[in-house]
Design a protein around this motif. Sequence first.
Motif, PDB file in Angstrom:
ATOM      1  N   LYS A  25       0.821  -1.208   0.000  1.00  0.00           N
ATOM      2  CA  LYS A  25       0.000   0.000   0.000  1.00  0.00           C
ATOM      3  C   LYS A  25       0.857   1.261   0.000  1.00  0.00           C
ATOM      4  CE  LYS A  25      -3.842   2.336   0.206  1.00  0.00           C
ATOM      5  NZ  LYS A  25      -4.769   2.370  -0.954  1.00  0.00           N
ATOM      6  N   ASN A  26       1.865   1.307   0.860  1.00  0.00           N
ATOM      7  CA  ASN A  26       2.712   2.492   0.991  1.00  0.00           C
ATOM      8  C   ASN A  26       4.022   2.282   0.243  1.00  0.00           C
ATOM      9  OD1 ASN A  26       0.809   3.720   2.742  1.00  0.00           O
ATOM     10  ND2 ASN A  26       1.637   2.543   4.461  1.00  0.00           N
ATOM     11  N   VAL A  27       4.297   3.171  -0.701  1.00  0.00           N
ATOM     12  CA  VAL A  27       5.454   3.014  -1.582  1.00  0.00           C
ATOM     13  C   VAL A  27       6.337   4.245  -1.503  1.00  0.00           C
ATOM     14  CG1 VAL A  27       6.248   2.668  -3.956  1.00  0.00           C
ATOM     15  CG2 VAL A  27       4.130   1.589  -3.178  1.00  0.00           C
ATOM     16  N   ALA A  28       7.618   4.036  -1.200  1.00  0.00           N
ATOM     17  CA  ALA A  28       8.606   5.112  -1.232  1.00  0.00           C
ATOM     18  C   ALA A  28       9.390   5.017  -2.531  1.00  0.00           C
ATOM     19  CB  ALA A  28       9.551   5.008  -0.035  1.00  0.00           C
ATOM     20  N   ILE A  29       9.750   6.153  -3.077  1.00  0.00           N
ATOM     21  CA  ILE A  29      10.503   6.159  -4.335  1.00  0.00           C
ATOM     22  C   ILE A  29      11.665   7.138  -4.248  1.00  0.00           C
ATOM     23  CG2 ILE A  29       8.859   7.788  -5.369  1.00  0.00           C
ATOM     24  CD1 ILE A  29       9.535   6.388  -8.099  1.00  0.00           C
TER      25      ILE A  29
END
Length: 302
Positions: free
Chosen positions: A5-9
């Motif tokens: 659900k939570n994506v860091a880029i």
Amino acid sequence: MTAIKNVAIVGATGLIGRPIVDGLLASKLFNVTALTRDGTRRRGLPTDVTIKQVDYDSLESLEAALKGQDALVSAMSFEAIHVQKNLVDAAANAGVKRMIPSEYGNDLLNPKLAAFPIYQPKIAIRERCEQRAKENPSFSWTTIHNASFLGPDWTLDFIVDVKNRKADVKDGGDVFFCATTYHDIGQAVIGIFTHLEETANRPVRISSVNTTQNELIAMAKELGATDGWDITYSDTEHLENEALRRWAEGDHSEEVIAMFINRAFIGKGWGGYFPVRDNDLLGIKGLERDELKVIVKAAIDR
């Protein structure tokens, strides 16, 4: 495996990163956080992207930023690949379930490519991912192999410069290679996050279209770039030998790097053409020939 659900880029505003951000947001499946050295600048990112400032030299800083993130996507530039070592360790320590390191491009599991010096930093990061996944089974990784990039810009110019009607045709010009749009790289990321089990701890191989240099030249001529072409011919084996010689002598210029890359994605059997791809699994439709012509026409007219 728990859903993402939570994506860091990392590298969210770059040529690869921004289309990934746009795709993740458009899917409405993910919350997106951009990690950056300067937390005061959005650089055009949408307001629904959370900005977190980090120090890439500090594991503590990275771990703090990655707490609560399910996945990490790296779109770091070629020159910054080595910086990912701390990202891998921080992601594994912080409880990130899936990392996609910046290994876009050719198939680096091909043993021929693995010997090229320009790919050693990428291979070292993937091996670090493999090590951390063995140590911590809750952490996993996927790399994206897309061979050549494709768009109406420098990515097409690198293969055939249709605007200036210039091309260095390699190995006769009829060697098939895979080429992938930034949009489809973004779709690959979504596909990975929605097919965690099938993509765990392995590369995925994707392609928007399979083509040749000669086909692209023929398309450009059909679309109006009919005359005035400056066409030269070269052999990728010669390019490889020349690149190895010059690299050993300390010449690490862009020209030498381009020699390695051309051998990698155009040399037959070198890793630029994937007979088996993960397009269907990841939801990549690819391009019809008319859609490829749209890209070539846009490159001519730009």
